[in-house]
Design an enzyme around this catalytic site. Structure first.
Site, PDB file in Angstrom:
ATOM      1  N   LYS A   1       0.850  -1.198   0.000  1.00 11.24           N
ATOM      2  CA  LYS A   1       0.000   0.000   0.000  1.00 11.24           C
ATOM      3  C   LYS A   1       0.886   1.249   0.000  1.00 11.24           C
ATOM      4  O   LYS A   1       0.972   1.999   0.969  1.00 11.24           O
ATOM      5  CB  LYS A   1      -0.943  -0.040   1.211  1.00 11.24           C
ATOM      6  CG  LYS A   1      -2.270   0.593   0.861  1.00 11.24           C
ATOM      7  CD  LYS A   1      -3.339   0.252   1.852  1.00 11.24           C
ATOM      8  CE  LYS A   1      -4.449   1.267   1.816  1.00 11.24           C
ATOM      9  NZ  LYS A   1      -5.005   1.583   0.510  1.00 11.24           N
TER      10      LYS A   1
HETATM   11  N1  PMP Z   1      -7.790  -2.209  -3.418  1.00 11.51           N
HETATM   12  C1  PMP Z   1      -7.101  -1.056  -3.360  1.00 11.51           C
HETATM   13  C2  PMP Z   1      -6.216  -0.693  -4.474  1.00 11.51           C
HETATM   14  C3  PMP Z   1      -7.240  -0.212  -2.247  1.00 11.51           C
HETATM   15  O1  PMP Z   1      -6.575   0.930  -2.182  1.00 11.51           O
HETATM   16  C4  PMP Z   1      -8.113  -0.579  -1.211  1.00 11.51           C
HETATM   17  C5  PMP Z   1      -8.312   0.340  -0.040  1.00 11.51           C
HETATM   18  N2  PMP Z   1      -7.367   0.130   0.961  1.00 11.51           N
HETATM   19  C6  PMP Z   1      -8.795  -1.801  -1.313  1.00 11.51           C
HETATM   20  C7  PMP Z   1      -8.614  -2.591  -2.421  1.00 11.51           C
HETATM   21  C8  PMP Z   1      -9.627  -2.286  -0.170  1.00 11.51           C
HETATM   22  O2  PMP Z   1      -8.745  -2.647   0.852  1.00 11.51           O
HETATM   23  P1  PMP Z   1      -9.206  -2.627   2.381  1.00 11.51           P
HETATM   24  O3  PMP Z   1     -10.397  -3.480   2.463  1.00 11.51           O
HETATM   25  O4  PMP Z   1      -8.054  -3.201   3.124  1.00 11.51           O
HETATM   26  O5  PMP Z   1      -9.487  -1.221   2.708  1.00 11.51           O
END
Ligand code: PMP
Length: 304
Positions: free
Chosen positions: A155
């Site tokens: 991330k």
């Molecule tokens: N895909 C991407 C590219 C994201 O940025 C996010 C947001 N964090 C998600 C999926 C969903 O991830 P999460 O459920 O951990 O927020």
């Protein structure tokens, strides 16, 4: 967007307007930062704010820092403590979105790995815009970046330019959101959310090896679909052509929660209305996040 009174940066809680970084930092110049978007849910009956799935967010933040080779990475315990301190300092008693970033505060080239700094902001009053009417989605002509180029599993701030291009294209073309195909031509995810469809009575979602983020909400939703809605969940490649023959579909993510997808490339999903399964899942998700049901207490970290 309304901001809370205080933010956390350079080791201190400061007035929001004073939360600044230098323009020469590698974090600013090259996007060498990693972050977590986290939700806090206010439960009025309990007089309590719950941070949702904090352990999992802290684990992923540690992984992202390790992958980026950050020097002296910031421990999850420290990030969690400072997050709780900031939410309390802001005296927030409504649903919030928390942005937690660890960025390279050192100056120099893209290979600079430290020192790193922690920045946290809390935004009150945010809610999913499309939860009720659902999203009209465009399959993007932009391809999801492959794991061999810039892994989406990490991330990292710089990764988000790919999603920005696709989301803007969708917006300009009159859609609500984008859906990426990956370098193998299979369905990947949205720009900040994962994708599920209901096909022939089973929930189907792309596997973690599809150039997607290892989403915490995706894992949450898989458990809720299986345990609370009694549905079979299959993780497998999804072809683009399948999108025109699904009963229901939805996006999920920390910010998007559970958001119905009502059409793809203007072809209605099912009959084009939000389906019963997605509605039931939305309720189960918010019950777990807000603590309106006693189940999954381990997913919620009380603030006060
Ligand atoms: N895909 C991407 C590219 C994201 O940025 C996010 C947001 N964090 C998600 C999926 C969903 O991830 P999460 O459920 O951990 O927020």
């Amino acid at each position: 967007m309304a901001s809370a009174r205080y933010a956390f940066v350079n080791g201190d809680i400061v007035p929001f307007a004073d939360a600044k970084v230098h323009v020469s930092t590698a974090g600013f110049k090259f996007g060498t930062g990693v972050f977590e978007g986290i939700r806090g849910y206010w439960n009025a009956a309990h007089g309590q704010m719950y941070l949702f799935r904090m352990d999992e967010h802290m684990r992923r933040l540690a992984y992202s820092q390790r992958f980026m080779r950050f020097e002296d990475p910031i421990a999850g315990e420290h990030v969690q403590e400072k997050t709780l301190t900031l939410v309390r300092a802001n005296e927030l008693r409504e649903n919030i979105h928390i942005m937690t970033t660890v960025y390279v505060a050192g100056h120099g080239s893209p290979t600079v790995c430290g020192p790193v700094d922690l920045a946290i902001t809390t935004t009150p009053g945010v809610g999913p815009r499309l939860a009720e009417r659902g999203a009209r989605v465009q399959v993007s002509s932009w391809q999801r970046v492959a794991d061999t180029a810039m892994p989406m599993r990490v991330k990292c701030n710089a990764n988000y330019h790919n999603g920005r291009l696709a989301a803007l294209q969708a917006q300009v073309d009159g859609y609500d959101a984008c859906l990426f195909l990956n370098s193998r031509g299979k369905v990947a995810e949205g720009h900040g959310m994962c994708f599920f469809m209901l096909r022939h009575g089973r929930a189907v979602t792309p596997p973690l090896s599809s150039d997607i983020l290892e989403s915490i909400t995706r894992q949450t939703v898989i458990e809720l679909l299986r345990e609370e809605l009694g549905l079979e969940v299959v993780e497998r490649d999804i072809d683009r052509s399948e999108l025109a023959d699904t009963e229901e579909a939805f996006f999920c993510g920390t910010a998007w929660e559970v958001t119905p997808v009502v059409s793809v490339d203007r072809i209605p999903v099912g009959d084009g209305a939000v389906g019963e399964t997605v509605r039931a899942l939305q309720r189960a998700y918010l019950d777990a996040a807000c603590g309106t049901s006693d189940r999954h207490a381990g997913w919620r970290l009380p603030v006060y």
